[in-house]
Design a protein around this motif. Structure first.
Motif, PDB file in Angstrom:
ATOM      1  N   PRO A  74       0.905  -1.125  -0.110  1.00  0.00           N
ATOM      2  CA  PRO A  74      -0.094  -0.299   0.092  1.00  0.00           C
ATOM      3  C   PRO A  74       0.769   1.301   0.117  1.00  0.00           C
ATOM      4  CG  PRO A  74      -0.805  -1.627   1.513  1.00  0.00           C
ATOM      5  CD  PRO A  74       0.287  -2.237   1.082  1.00  0.00           C
ATOM      6  N   LEU A  75       2.067   1.316   0.576  1.00  0.00           N
ATOM      7  CA  LEU A  75       2.877   2.428   0.696  1.00  0.00           C
ATOM      8  C   LEU A  75       3.222   2.953  -0.779  1.00  0.00           C
ATOM      9  CD1 LEU A  75       5.087   2.054   3.775  1.00  0.00           C
ATOM     10  CD2 LEU A  75       2.917   3.476   3.442  1.00  0.00           C
ATOM     11  N   PHE A  76       3.208   1.984  -1.819  1.00  0.00           N
ATOM     12  CA  PHE A  76       3.489   2.422  -3.206  1.00  0.00           C
ATOM     13  C   PHE A  76       2.734   3.380  -3.767  1.00  0.00           C
ATOM     14  CE2 PHE A  76       6.546  -1.067  -3.128  1.00  0.00           C
ATOM     15  CZ  PHE A  76       7.688  -0.343  -3.548  1.00  0.00           C
ATOM     16  N   VAL A  77       1.606   3.758  -3.115  1.00  0.00           N
ATOM     17  CA  VAL A  77       0.602   4.860  -3.616  1.00  0.00           C
ATOM     18  C   VAL A  77       1.113   6.125  -3.580  1.00  0.00           C
ATOM     19  CG1 VAL A  77      -0.475   5.182  -1.574  1.00  0.00           C
ATOM     20  CG2 VAL A  77      -1.752   5.405  -3.935  1.00  0.00           C
ATOM     21  N   THR A  78       2.191   6.365  -2.738  1.00  0.00           N
ATOM     22  CA  THR A  78       2.916   7.793  -2.380  1.00  0.00           C
ATOM     23  C   THR A  78       4.188   7.623  -3.184  1.00  0.00           C
ATOM     24  OG1 THR A  78       2.052   7.794  -0.063  1.00  0.00           O
ATOM     25  CG2 THR A  78       3.913   9.074  -0.691  1.00  0.00           C
ATOM     26  N   ARG A  79       4.001   8.773  -4.091  1.00  0.00           N
ATOM     27  CA  ARG A  79       5.371   8.992  -5.039  1.00  0.00           C
ATOM     28  C   ARG A  79       6.436   9.433  -4.087  1.00  0.00           C
ATOM     29  NH1 ARG A  79       2.556  13.971  -5.006  1.00  0.00           N
ATOM     30  NH2 ARG A  79       3.887  15.808  -4.411  1.00  0.00           N
ATOM     31  N   GLY A  80       7.445   9.095  -4.934  1.00  0.00           N
ATOM     32  CA  GLY A  80       8.928   9.467  -4.443  1.00  0.00           C
ATOM     33  C   GLY A  80       9.917   8.376  -4.213  1.00  0.00           C
ATOM     34  N   PRO A  81       9.729   7.108  -3.345  1.00  0.00           N
ATOM     35  CA  PRO A  81      10.786   6.232  -3.377  1.00  0.00           C
ATOM     36  C   PRO A  81      10.929   5.382  -4.597  1.00  0.00           C
ATOM     37  CG  PRO A  81       9.098   6.036  -1.490  1.00  0.00           C
ATOM     38  CD  PRO A  81       8.487   7.060  -2.652  1.00  0.00           C
ATOM     39  N   PRO A  82      12.091   4.729  -4.884  1.00  0.00           N
ATOM     40  CA  PRO A  82      12.290   3.712  -5.982  1.00  0.00           C
ATOM     41  C   PRO A  82      11.101   2.842  -6.222  1.00  0.00           C
ATOM     42  CG  PRO A  82      14.126   4.134  -4.811  1.00  0.00           C
ATOM     43  CD  PRO A  82      13.201   4.779  -3.832  1.00  0.00           C
ATOM     44  N   GLY A  83      10.862   2.773  -7.313  1.00  0.00           N
ATOM     45  CA  GLY A  83       9.610   1.970  -7.775  1.00  0.00           C
ATOM     46  C   GLY A  83       8.398   3.000  -8.042  1.00  0.00           C
ATOM     47  N   THR A  84       8.496   3.973  -7.952  1.00  0.00           N
ATOM     48  CA  THR A  84       7.528   4.909  -8.296  1.00  0.00           C
ATOM     49  C   THR A  84       7.660   5.874  -9.336  1.00  0.00           C
ATOM     50  OG1 THR A  84       7.908   6.702  -6.575  1.00  0.00           O
ATOM     51  CG2 THR A  84       6.645   4.835  -5.919  1.00  0.00           C
ATOM     52  N   HIS A  85       8.888   5.399 -10.082  1.00  0.00           N
ATOM     53  CA  HIS A  85       9.124   6.401 -11.339  1.00  0.00           C
ATOM     54  C   HIS A  85       9.023   5.209 -12.551  1.00  0.00           C
ATOM     55  CE1 HIS A  85      11.591   8.043  -7.815  1.00  0.00           C
ATOM     56  NE2 HIS A  85      11.131   9.118  -8.315  1.00  0.00           N
ATOM     57  N   ASP A  86       8.931   6.213 -13.507  1.00  0.00           N
ATOM     58  CA  ASP A  86       8.736   5.378 -15.137  1.00  0.00           C
ATOM     59  C   ASP A  86      10.063   5.397 -15.656  1.00  0.00           C
ATOM     60  OD1 ASP A  86       8.100   4.301 -17.472  1.00  0.00           O
ATOM     61  OD2 ASP A  86       6.241   5.413 -17.660  1.00  0.00           O
ATOM     62  N   LEU A  87      11.043   4.523 -15.099  1.00  0.00           N
ATOM     63  CA  LEU A  87      12.279   4.684 -15.663  1.00  0.00           C
ATOM     64  C   LEU A  87      12.076   4.437 -17.282  1.00  0.00           C
ATOM     65  CD1 LEU A  87      14.536   2.932 -13.107  1.00  0.00           C
ATOM     66  CD2 LEU A  87      14.019   5.314 -13.568  1.00  0.00           C
ATOM     67  N   GLY A  88      11.479   3.430 -17.751  1.00  0.00           N
ATOM     68  CA  GLY A  88      11.350   3.180 -19.211  1.00  0.00           C
ATOM     69  C   GLY A  88      10.878   4.713 -19.880  1.00  0.00           C
ATOM     70  N   LEU A  89      10.113   5.260 -19.521  1.00  0.00           N
ATOM     71  CA  LEU A  89       9.747   6.468 -20.244  1.00  0.00           C
ATOM     72  C   LEU A  89      10.902   7.375 -20.092  1.00  0.00           C
ATOM     73  CD1 LEU A  89       7.794   8.624 -21.542  1.00  0.00           C
ATOM     74  CD2 LEU A  89       7.245   9.205 -18.940  1.00  0.00           C
ATOM     75  N   LEU A  90      11.831   7.523 -19.114  1.00  0.00           N
ATOM     76  CA  LEU A  90      12.918   8.282 -19.043  1.00  0.00           C
ATOM     77  C   LEU A  90      13.960   7.937 -20.048  1.00  0.00           C
ATOM     78  CD1 LEU A  90      14.305  10.771 -17.603  1.00  0.00           C
ATOM     79  CD2 LEU A  90      14.778   9.307 -15.694  1.00  0.00           C
ATOM     80  N   GLN A  91      14.043   6.506 -20.023  1.00  0.00           N
ATOM     81  CA  GLN A  91      14.959   6.018 -20.950  1.00  0.00           C
ATOM     82  C   GLN A  91      14.793   6.427 -22.410  1.00  0.00           C
ATOM     83  OE1 GLN A  91      18.223   4.531 -20.249  1.00  0.00           O
ATOM     84  NE2 GLN A  91      18.346   4.948 -22.362  1.00  0.00           N
ATOM     85  N   GLN A  92      13.200   6.265 -22.770  1.00  0.00           N
ATOM     86  CA  GLN A  92      13.118   6.694 -24.177  1.00  0.00           C
ATOM     87  C   GLN A  92      13.306   8.163 -24.492  1.00  0.00           C
ATOM     88  OE1 GLN A  92       8.753   5.837 -24.604  1.00  0.00           O
ATOM     89  NE2 GLN A  92       8.939   3.571 -23.668  1.00  0.00           N
ATOM     90  N   LEU A  93      13.011   8.985 -23.470  1.00  0.00           N
ATOM     91  CA  LEU A  93      13.249  10.370 -23.523  1.00  0.00           C
ATOM     92  C   LEU A  93      14.908  10.732 -23.582  1.00  0.00           C
ATOM     93  CD1 LEU A  93      12.002  13.059 -23.343  1.00  0.00           C
ATOM     94  CD2 LEU A  93      12.335  13.158 -20.871  1.00  0.00           C
TER      95      LEU A  93
END
Length: 266
Positions: A74-93
């Motif tokens: 449940p804590l993953f609903v809060t943004r910030g910690p590793p796991g809550t970023h879209d690294l795939g989108l960032l790599q595409q960018l």
């Protein structure tokens, strides 16, 4: 937050100059919340013709984090910690910017922190052409995973009360040692702005919030400071780990309480 320190802007310029010549150097500027990494990245981007991207702008969408909260913890609903970023989108960018021609335009994602969701693509800012470098400011990139035994003892009330079975800590640690480690391994340089201690992070974060609200830090409502004190607990374990040496960085800059640089070492 004020202006970026000129000495640090020069340092980023040297990292760019030392980078590869056949593509834009990929440089991470990392540090605790409020350390000035975004301000520095923006100033360096303006001066050297680079592009600045904050990892805060590639958070998973609210719906994606809600799904992660249901499936993992449940804590993953809060943004910030590793796991809550879209690294795939960032790599595409990164790939798009690295191969961009002079007439190409690349849209840079934008996250609405008040609304807690990614803004529509039509509202994203546009970078024209190919940048001299790609500067990613991110609080957690370069962090090293902890040993399993280190995860057992909670570091704050959030972990004690909402992660008694250590499921969230284990998952975050897995992201650090997995997807995030693979991602940062592609970077040409990592610059770590090292806070003097975790104790200053709340003051720095409150100053950020006060700036956004247009008030003096001393006039920030007590309820807002209490909210921020609770929020930074999501970042505390990893921040302390990084301050204790658990970070992969090419250059470490020691900051004082006023964010002024002291010693620098590679």
């Amino acid at each position: 937050m004020g202006r970026a320190n000129p000495e640090l802007v020069d340092l980023v310029g040297r990292l760019i100059a030392d980078g590869p010549k056949d593509r834009p150097p990929l440089i991470a500027l990392v540090g605790a919340q409020g350390s000035g990494k975004t301000t520095l990245a923006r100033a360096a981007a303006d001066r050297f013709g680079a592009v600045q991207i904050s990892i805060d702008d590639v958070y998973l969408t609210r719906a994606e984090r809600e799904a992660l909260a249901r499936e993992v913890h449940p804590l993953f609903v809060t943004r910030g910690p590793p796991g809550t970023h879209d690294l795939g989108l960032l790599q595409q960018l990164i790939d798009a910017l690295s191969s961009a021609g002079p007439d190409d335009e690349t849209r840079i994602p934008d996250f609405d922190k008040r609304g807690d969701d990614r803004r529509p693509v039509a509202n994203w800012r546009v970078f024209a052409g190919r940048p001299s470098a790609i500067l990613i400011d991110a609080w957690c990139l370069g962090a090293l995973p902890q040993d399993a035994a280190e995860l057992a003892e909670p570091v704050n009330a959030l972990e004690a009360d909402h992660d008694p079975d250590i499921g969230w800590r284990r998952a975050v640690n897995g992201f650090i040692g997995g997807a995030y480690a693979h991602f940062i391994a592609r970077f040409d340089a990592v610059l770590f702005l090292k806070a003097p201690s975790f104790d200053v992070v709340l003051d720095w974060r409150c100053q950020q919030e006060a700036d956004l609200l247009g008030v003096a830090p001393a006039d920030l409502p007590a309820a807002e400071r209490a909210r921020l004190a609770g929020f930074i607990q999501y970042f505390e374990r990893i921040t302390r780990q990084m301050l204790d040496g658990g970070v992969r960085a090419d250059v470490v800059v020691q900051l004082d309480r006023n964010r002024l640089p002291g010693s620098m070492h590679a």
